[in-house]
Design an enzyme around this catalytic site. Structure first.
Site, PDB file in Angstrom:
ATOM      1  N   SER A  68     -48.024   6.093  13.768  1.00  0.00           N
ATOM      2  CA  SER A  68     -48.950   5.090  14.274  1.00  0.00           C
ATOM      3  C   SER A  68     -48.196   3.773  14.423  1.00  0.00           C
ATOM      4  O   SER A  68     -47.119   3.592  13.835  1.00  0.00           O
ATOM      5  CB  SER A  68     -50.119   4.907  13.294  1.00  0.00           C
ATOM      6  OG  SER A  68     -50.893   3.766  13.602  1.00  0.00           O
ATOM      7  N   TYR A  83     -53.730   3.236   4.739  1.00  0.00           N
ATOM      8  CA  TYR A  83     -53.307   4.019   5.898  1.00  0.00           C
ATOM      9  C   TYR A  83     -51.896   3.639   6.322  1.00  0.00           C
ATOM     10  O   TYR A  83     -51.048   4.508   6.568  1.00  0.00           O
ATOM     11  CB  TYR A  83     -54.296   3.800   7.042  1.00  0.00           C
ATOM     12  CG  TYR A  83     -53.954   4.564   8.306  1.00  0.00           C
ATOM     13  CD1 TYR A  83     -54.030   5.951   8.341  1.00  0.00           C
ATOM     14  CD2 TYR A  83     -53.548   3.890   9.458  1.00  0.00           C
ATOM     15  CE1 TYR A  83     -53.708   6.654   9.490  1.00  0.00           C
ATOM     16  CE2 TYR A  83     -53.236   4.584  10.611  1.00  0.00           C
ATOM     17  CZ  TYR A  83     -53.313   5.957  10.629  1.00  0.00           C
ATOM     18  OH  TYR A  83     -52.993   6.649  11.772  1.00  0.00           O
TER      19      TYR A  83
END
Length: 256
Positions: free
Chosen positions: A133, A146
């Protein structure tokens, strides 16, 4: 000869889009999903469905054993795409929530990959692709858990790439920015009354999961795959800013 790939997190979004395109390109696709009903649906669509819950070691072991049975211990590629996000200020996170975030996004991925490595090594030309990501190289308030899991995944992937080079295995990392999938709806919010949301301006730069497909295909099929593939304008800009700006200046931008 037809090549075989295992794709995790295949029920929707990036995984499903890549499965569809790779099958069109002649690949044999083993589609791993967490929920049994999604496995059944993938089989109805013509894929070879495999149940896989990365947070459960026994499930990972069973899935890997099934893959080895189906492929006769010869796998051409692995696309580690499955994952999810825990959002909320760090002070609202329990140890258990942080552990589960890493369990799915890193520990389960490690276990699955290690179990399948011998089947990838046998070719002398295996491919492993990781879905990371933009949060794998920047961090923002409310997304610490995250981001930490994706930072760790990137370091793990870099090490894997160097360790497996002698076996001919190429490892690439996909770094999407805002992509319109079910990921956002499935985020585990630690403060349900104060959910972490993407800023409104992010919608202007959000792309569909198909934006990732060409990057994944290049990583799998090119004779010169890239080490990292930023996806979306946001990811490209943040990659540049992280290299050019002092940390305090970048903090001001990311804090909004």
């Amino acid at each position: 000869m037809q090549k075989t790939i295992l794709i995790t997190g295949c029920s929707s979004g990036i995984g499903l889009a890549c499965a569809s395109e790779l099958r069109r390109r002649g690949w044999r696709v083993l589609a791993a999903c967490r929920k049994p009903q999604d496995v059944a649906r993938m089989m109805e669509l013509g894929y070879e469905g495999i149940e896989l819950d990365l947070d459960t070691p026994d499930s990972v072991s069973r899935a890997a054993e099934r893959v080895l049975q189906l492929t006769n211990h010869r796998l051409d590629a692995l696309f580690n795409n499955a994952g999810y996000g825990v959002y909320g200020p760090l002070q609202t996170l329990s140890r258990e929530q942080l552990h589960q975030q890493f369990s799915t996004n890193l520990f389960g991925t490690h276990q699955l990959t290690m179990l399948l490595l011998p089947a990838l090594q046998v070719h002398g030309a295996g491919r492993i692709v990781m879905t990371s990501s933009v949060m794998g190289f920047i961090a923002t308030p409310g997304r610490g858990a995250y981001a930490a899991s994706k930072y760790a995944l990137e370091a793990w992937s870099d090490t894997l790439r160097m360790e497996q080079r002698s076996y001919g295995i190429r490892v690439s990392i996909i770094e999407p920015g805002p992509i319109h999938t079910q990921f956002t709806e499935n985020v585990n919010q630690t403060e349900r009354d104060k959910p972490i949301r993407n800023p409104g301006i992010a919608a202007r730069f959000t792309l569909g999961p198909e934006a990732v497909v060409n990057k994944v295909c290049h990583a799998l099929e090119s004779s010169h795959p890239r080490l990292r593939y930023p996806v979306t304008l946001v990811a490209h800009i943040m990659s540049v800013l992280r290299r050019l700006l002092p940390a305090r200046a970048l903090d001001k931008i990311l804090q909004g």
